[in-house]
Design a protein around this motif. Structure first.
Motif, mmCIF file in Angstrom:
data_model
loop_
_atom_site.group_PDB
_atom_site.id
_atom_site.type_symbol
_atom_site.label_atom_id
_atom_site.label_comp_id
_atom_site.label_asym_id
_atom_site.label_seq_id
_atom_site.Cartn_x
_atom_site.Cartn_y
_atom_site.Cartn_z
ATOM 1 N N HIS A 128 63.967 4.812 -39.075
ATOM 2 C CA HIS A 128 64.870 5.025 -37.352
ATOM 3 C C HIS A 128 63.610 5.346 -36.437
ATOM 4 C CE1 HIS A 128 66.907 5.653 -34.035
ATOM 5 N NE2 HIS A 128 66.862 6.276 -33.934
ATOM 6 N N ALA A 129 62.833 6.037 -37.116
ATOM 7 C CA ALA A 129 61.820 6.952 -36.451
ATOM 8 C C ALA A 129 60.095 6.597 -36.600
ATOM 9 C CB ALA A 129 61.807 8.200 -35.670
ATOM 10 N N GLY A 130 59.457 7.498 -37.816
ATOM 11 C CA GLY A 130 58.692 7.693 -38.739
ATOM 12 C C GLY A 130 58.674 7.861 -39.453
ATOM 13 N N PHE A 131 57.372 8.352 -39.914
ATOM 14 C CA PHE A 131 56.491 9.645 -40.755
ATOM 15 C C PHE A 131 55.821 9.637 -40.595
ATOM 16 C CE2 PHE A 131 55.371 4.902 -42.094
ATOM 17 C CZ PHE A 131 54.788 5.596 -42.812
ATOM 18 N N THR A 132 55.249 11.125 -41.243
ATOM 19 C CA THR A 132 53.639 11.297 -40.817
ATOM 20 C C THR A 132 53.037 11.718 -42.063
ATOM 21 O OG1 THR A 132 55.158 14.009 -41.247
ATOM 22 C CG2 THR A 132 54.900 13.274 -39.288
ATOM 23 N N ASN A 133 53.383 11.702 -43.545
ATOM 24 C CA ASN A 133 52.383 12.198 -44.356
ATOM 25 C C ASN A 133 51.374 10.551 -44.822
ATOM 26 O OD1 ASN A 133 52.109 11.799 -47.502
ATOM 27 N ND2 ASN A 133 53.421 14.290 -47.511
ATOM 28 N N ILE A 134 50.809 10.993 -44.777
ATOM 29 C CA ILE A 134 49.214 9.987 -44.701
ATOM 30 C C ILE A 134 49.541 9.241 -46.584
ATOM 31 C CG2 ILE A 134 48.024 11.058 -43.843
ATOM 32 C CD1 ILE A 134 46.475 11.901 -46.385
ATOM 33 N N LYS A 135 50.421 9.551 -47.189
ATOM 34 C CA LYS A 135 50.599 8.606 -48.740
ATOM 35 C C LYS A 135 51.895 8.174 -48.809
ATOM 36 C CE LYS A 135 48.192 12.287 -51.588
ATOM 37 N NZ LYS A 135 48.450 12.650 -53.018
ATOM 38 N N GLY A 136 52.246 7.957 -47.044
ATOM 39 C CA GLY A 136 53.811 6.800 -47.060
ATOM 40 C C GLY A 136 55.191 7.826 -47.539
ATOM 41 N N VAL A 137 56.138 7.262 -47.098
ATOM 42 C CA VAL A 137 57.416 7.793 -46.996
ATOM 43 C C VAL A 137 58.159 8.535 -48.235
ATOM 44 C CG1 VAL A 137 58.408 5.842 -45.071
ATOM 45 C CG2 VAL A 137 58.822 5.653 -47.837
ATOM 46 N N GLU A 138 57.228 7.679 -49.369
ATOM 47 C CA GLU A 138 57.881 9.093 -50.698
ATOM 48 C C GLU A 138 57.575 9.790 -50.964
ATOM 49 O OE1 GLU A 138 56.162 5.856 -50.216
ATOM 50 O OE2 GLU A 138 57.939 4.548 -50.708
ATOM 51 N N HIS A 139 55.749 10.566 -50.107
ATOM 52 C CA HIS A 139 55.550 11.712 -49.968
ATOM 53 C C HIS A 139 56.149 12.455 -49.136
ATOM 54 C CE1 HIS A 139 53.244 10.388 -53.225
ATOM 55 N NE2 HIS A 139 53.254 9.248 -52.949
ATOM 56 N N GLU A 140 57.046 12.331 -48.048
ATOM 57 C CA GLU A 140 57.117 12.868 -47.072
ATOM 58 C C GLU A 140 58.109 14.118 -47.621
ATOM 59 O OE1 GLU A 140 56.389 13.799 -43.335
ATOM 60 O OE2 GLU A 140 56.359 12.048 -43.396
ATOM 61 N N TYR A 141 57.495 15.151 -46.616
ATOM 62 C CA TYR A 141 58.008 16.486 -46.831
ATOM 63 C C TYR A 141 59.070 16.912 -46.680
ATOM 64 C CZ TYR A 141 53.301 17.758 -49.202
ATOM 65 O OH TYR A 141 51.794 17.433 -49.822
ATOM 66 N N PHE A 142 59.360 16.142 -44.947
ATOM 67 C CA PHE A 142 60.462 16.909 -44.426
ATOM 68 C C PHE A 142 61.629 15.726 -43.783
ATOM 69 C CE2 PHE A 142 56.877 20.200 -43.287
ATOM 70 C CZ PHE A 142 57.361 21.033 -43.615
ATOM 71 N N THR A 143 62.594 15.029 -44.232
ATOM 72 C CA THR A 143 63.176 14.554 -44.217
ATOM 73 C C THR A 143 63.300 13.704 -42.435
ATOM 74 O OG1 THR A 143 65.120 15.470 -45.221
ATOM 75 C CG2 THR A 143 63.645 14.300 -46.653
ATOM 76 N N LYS A 144 63.598 14.505 -42.094
ATOM 77 C CA LYS A 144 64.107 14.698 -41.010
ATOM 78 C C LYS A 144 63.112 14.209 -40.128
ATOM 79 C CE LYS A 144 67.209 18.614 -40.343
ATOM 80 N NZ LYS A 144 68.179 18.187 -40.252
#
Length: 241
Positions: A128-144
């Motif tokens: 829907h929006a995006g992600f911030t982790n430079i390693k990709g979505v699988e490594h995102e800390y905050f699912t919101k």
């Protein structure tokens, strides 16, 4: 099989029906919805009913939007959220006031089945929006982040188009996926009403909650279909403000 990506609907059921017809969808198509199914126009309940029915007959992927989470939280808890009410929530509250218990239960099930993102076999990411982790979505800390972030689109817009992917300054979070499809931030904010590409990010939110149309894009060919401006289906309403 086509992969058709549908932008933010915001309860604009009549526009959704029109654009699906214009795209001539079939049961061989995969339909990927980018979230924000509710909060905007007056047909929230009818929109979710339609999507639940479509889920039974077509290959659908339903991604979670921030408005979907906000609406679900209100349905389940009744908690007062003045900011949500001011940004489309009031129309959903009015719509659900007419719904019976079995309908509401079915909608809770629908909202709980939503996924945060979808990665297909062609290394295309849909969220829907995006992600911030430079390693990709699988490594995102905050699912919101998946349904609240705006920095991915801002980053793509600001990126120098002449910057090569091999350059050490090229944003690493853009390098994991061949293409990224998002909604959330209307392209009307940059004066556009059609899906826009920046870097490898496609934004399909064409302002259906406001004065824009609802859009579908073929993820492979990039052919686009659009409804009439959604507000024209609801002449006595203001939509989101």
């Amino acid at each position: 099989m086509r992969t058709l990506v549908i932008g933010d609907i915001h309860s604009g059921l009549k526009a959704l029906e029109q654009v699906l017809s214009r795209a001539k969808i079939s049961r061989t198509d995969r339909l990927i919805f980018l979230g924000d199914y509710v909060d905007g126009w007056s047909t929230a309940v009818e929109t979710i009913d339609f999507l639940i029915g479509l889920e039974q007959t077509h290959d659908c992927v339903f991604i979670r939007g921030n408005h979907d989470e906000l609406c679900l939280n209100w349905i389940q808890t009744g908690e007062d959220n003045p900011v949500w009410l001011q940004h489309g929530g009031a129309s959903s509250v009015a719509s659900y006031a007419k719904a019976n218990t079995s309908t509401i239960d079915a909608h809770i099930g629908f909202f709980n089945r939503l996924v945060n993102y979808h990665l297909d076999s062609n290394n295309r990411m849909f969220l829907h929006a995006g992600f911030t982790n430079i390693k990709g979505v699988e490594h995102e800390y905050f699912t919101k982040t998946f349904y609240w972030d705006r920095t991915l689109w801002e980053l793509a817009l600001c990126l120098n188009p002449l910057l090569d992917k091999d350059h050490p300054y090229y944003p690493k979070r853009l390098m994991h996926y061949d293409e990224i499809f998002i909604g959330h931030t209307p392209v009307t904010r940059i004066g556009e009403t059609t899906p826009q590409k920046a870097a490898n990010v496609w934004n399909i939110d064409t302002g259906a909650a406001f004065d824009g149309p609802l859009s579908i894009i073929d993820a492979h060919t990039k052919e686009v279909w659009q409804s009439d401006p959604v507000h024209t289906f609801f002449p006595n309403e203001k939509g989101r403000n």
